[in-house]
Design a protein around this motif. Sequence first.
Motif, PDB file in Angstrom:
ATOM      1  N   MET A  13       0.852  -1.189   0.000  1.00 14.11           N
ATOM      2  CA  MET A  13       0.000   0.000   0.000  1.00 14.11           C
ATOM      3  C   MET A  13       0.894   1.247   0.000  1.00 14.11           C
ATOM      4  O   MET A  13       1.715   1.430   0.895  1.00 14.11           O
ATOM      5  N   ASP A  14       0.716   2.115  -1.016  1.00 10.45           N
ATOM      6  CA  ASP A  14       1.555   3.304  -1.099  1.00 10.45           C
ATOM      7  C   ASP A  14       1.071   4.374  -0.114  1.00 10.45           C
ATOM      8  O   ASP A  14       0.013   4.269   0.497  1.00 10.45           O
ATOM      9  N   GLU A  15       1.895   5.435   0.014  1.00 10.49           N
ATOM     10  CA  GLU A  15       1.602   6.473   0.997  1.00 10.49           C
ATOM     11  C   GLU A  15       0.290   7.199   0.704  1.00 10.49           C
ATOM     12  O   GLU A  15      -0.453   7.564   1.613  1.00 10.49           O
ATOM     13  N   LYS A  16      -0.008   7.390  -0.579  1.00 14.24           N
ATOM     14  CA  LYS A  16      -1.231   8.083  -0.956  1.00 14.24           C
ATOM     15  C   LYS A  16      -2.465   7.289  -0.521  1.00 14.24           C
ATOM     16  O   LYS A  16      -3.432   7.854   0.010  1.00 14.24           O
ATOM     17  N   THR A  17      -2.406   5.975  -0.714  1.00  7.49           N
ATOM     18  CA  THR A  17      -3.523   5.113  -0.321  1.00  7.49           C
ATOM     19  C   THR A  17      -3.672   5.087   1.198  1.00  7.49           C
ATOM     20  O   THR A  17      -4.777   5.155   1.733  1.00  7.49           O
ATOM     21  N   LYS A  18      -2.525   4.992   1.900  1.00  8.31           N
ATOM     22  CA  LYS A  18      -2.560   4.996   3.360  1.00  8.31           C
ATOM     23  C   LYS A  18      -3.190   6.272   3.898  1.00  8.31           C
ATOM     24  O   LYS A  18      -3.986   6.246   4.838  1.00  8.31           O
ATOM     25  N   GLN A  19      -2.834   7.396   3.286  1.00 10.81           N
ATOM     26  CA  GLN A  19      -3.385   8.669   3.723  1.00 10.81           C
ATOM     27  C   GLN A  19      -4.887   8.738   3.462  1.00 10.81           C
ATOM     28  O   GLN A  19      -5.653   9.258   4.286  1.00 10.81           O
ATOM     29  N   ALA A  20      -5.307   8.206   2.309  1.00  9.61           N
ATOM     30  CA  ALA A  20      -6.732   8.198   1.977  1.00  9.61           C
ATOM     31  C   ALA A  20      -7.524   7.356   2.974  1.00  9.61           C
ATOM     32  O   ALA A  20      -8.615   7.748   3.415  1.00  9.61           O
ATOM     33  N   VAL A  21      -6.952   6.205   3.347  1.00 11.52           N
ATOM     34  CA  VAL A  21      -7.606   5.336   4.330  1.00 11.52           C
ATOM     35  C   VAL A  21      -7.671   6.032   5.686  1.00 11.52           C
ATOM     36  O   VAL A  21      -8.703   6.010   6.367  1.00 11.52           O
ATOM     37  N   ALA A  22      -6.547   6.657   6.078  1.00 11.46           N
ATOM     38  CA  ALA A  22      -6.509   7.367   7.362  1.00 11.46           C
ATOM     39  C   ALA A  22      -7.530   8.499   7.396  1.00 11.46           C
ATOM     40  O   ALA A  22      -8.201   8.710   8.409  1.00 11.46           O
ATOM     41  N   ASP A  23      -7.662   9.226   6.287  1.00 14.77           N
ATOM     42  CA  ASP A  23      -8.643  10.321   6.211  1.00 14.77           C
ATOM     43  C   ASP A  23     -10.067   9.779   6.328  1.00 14.77           C
ATOM     44  O   ASP A  23     -10.913  10.371   7.024  1.00 14.77           O
ATOM     45  N   ALA A  24     -10.326   8.646   5.666  1.00 11.52           N
ATOM     46  CA  ALA A  24     -11.665   8.048   5.708  1.00 11.52           C
ATOM     47  C   ALA A  24     -12.011   7.582   7.119  1.00 11.52           C
ATOM     48  O   ALA A  24     -13.125   7.809   7.613  1.00 11.52           O
ATOM     49  N   VAL A  25     -11.030   6.960   7.782  1.00 15.66           N
ATOM     50  CA  VAL A  25     -11.241   6.505   9.156  1.00 15.66           C
ATOM     51  C   VAL A  25     -11.476   7.695  10.076  1.00 15.66           C
ATOM     52  O   VAL A  25     -12.366   7.681  10.935  1.00 15.66           O
ATOM     53  N   GLY A  26     -10.688   8.752   9.896  1.00 12.64           N
ATOM     54  CA  GLY A  26     -10.837   9.952  10.717  1.00 12.64           C
ATOM     55  C   GLY A  26     -12.216  10.577  10.560  1.00 12.64           C
ATOM     56  O   GLY A  26     -12.837  10.984  11.555  1.00 12.64           O
ATOM     57  N   LYS A  27     -12.706  10.648   9.339  1.00 13.24           N
ATOM     58  CA  LYS A  27     -14.042  11.211   9.093  1.00 13.24           C
ATOM     59  C   LYS A  27     -15.124  10.351   9.723  1.00 13.24           C
ATOM     60  O   LYS A  27     -16.113  10.866  10.273  1.00 13.24           O
TER      61      LYS A  27
END
Length: 287
Positions: free
Chosen positions: A1-15
């Motif tokens: 999983m690349d950094e962009k995908t990890k960030q997208a997942v983290a943002d989704a979890v945060g929301k």
Amino acid sequence: MDEKTKQAVADAVGKTVDAAEDVVQRPGIQSLARLGFYSKGFLFVVIGGLALLLVFGIDGGQIADPTGALATVAETRYGRIFLIIFIVGAIGHGVWNTLRGAADVDNVGNRWQGIIKRVVAVGVGIFYIGLAISALEIIISASRGLGNSGQIEETFIAVLVAIPLGSVLLGLIGVGVMVAGANECYNGISGKFRENYKLWKISGVHLFVINVLGILSFSARAALLGIMGYFFISAAFYDPGGSVGLDAALLVLLQSGYGRALVFLAAIGLMGHGLLAFYEARYRRIC
């Protein structure tokens, strides 16, 4: 999983967490959650009460799981009305537990131990929503004069065993249930279960009663969860057609050398857990 995908997942979890925190603060959700504790209490009092009737040889006594207890309630004079109220409360308890896990209402944190506890909370939420659906099916079946089927656990096991590595997963569930039982015992005896109570609002005899109910109920549930965990492991590797529910655990106690005495203690513990839920409805921290 690349950094962009990890960030997208983290943002989704945060929301998702932010949304859950916002929803759980709403007065309507909090009222529904408290009704849910009353529904939970009612359910455990009925299960324990039916077992006590059986121990004393009184008509109507039986070993029942949650669905069986609800089916028994449906047969009483005002049973369907009770079940309709229970459905609302069970949905409330299910929704609140799901939000409790997502929003970390209990402040268990984001380490692996906290994540496990939050996932368990979501699992409890799903369980109670499933119970609400079962109660609705019981009402519909009773209206049509149909019997109620109690094959949910057997179907669950059959599906798991049939998939690749399903037996391993079922065994892991069994281990997890046994660990949960040990944790329940610790929480009850140590009084840790009170951490989420508004203790400053409790005094005198009520605090004493809560402590006693905690020890009785969590110890009984720990023993039953230990037996149920063994059943899951047995179903995974030895007996795929075996029962794994609460009723099966109580039946094992009944068939043992000190059967009635053990079922009596378990029943008192289950009823105690129901009474403790009534206290939770009033004193537990909801958000």
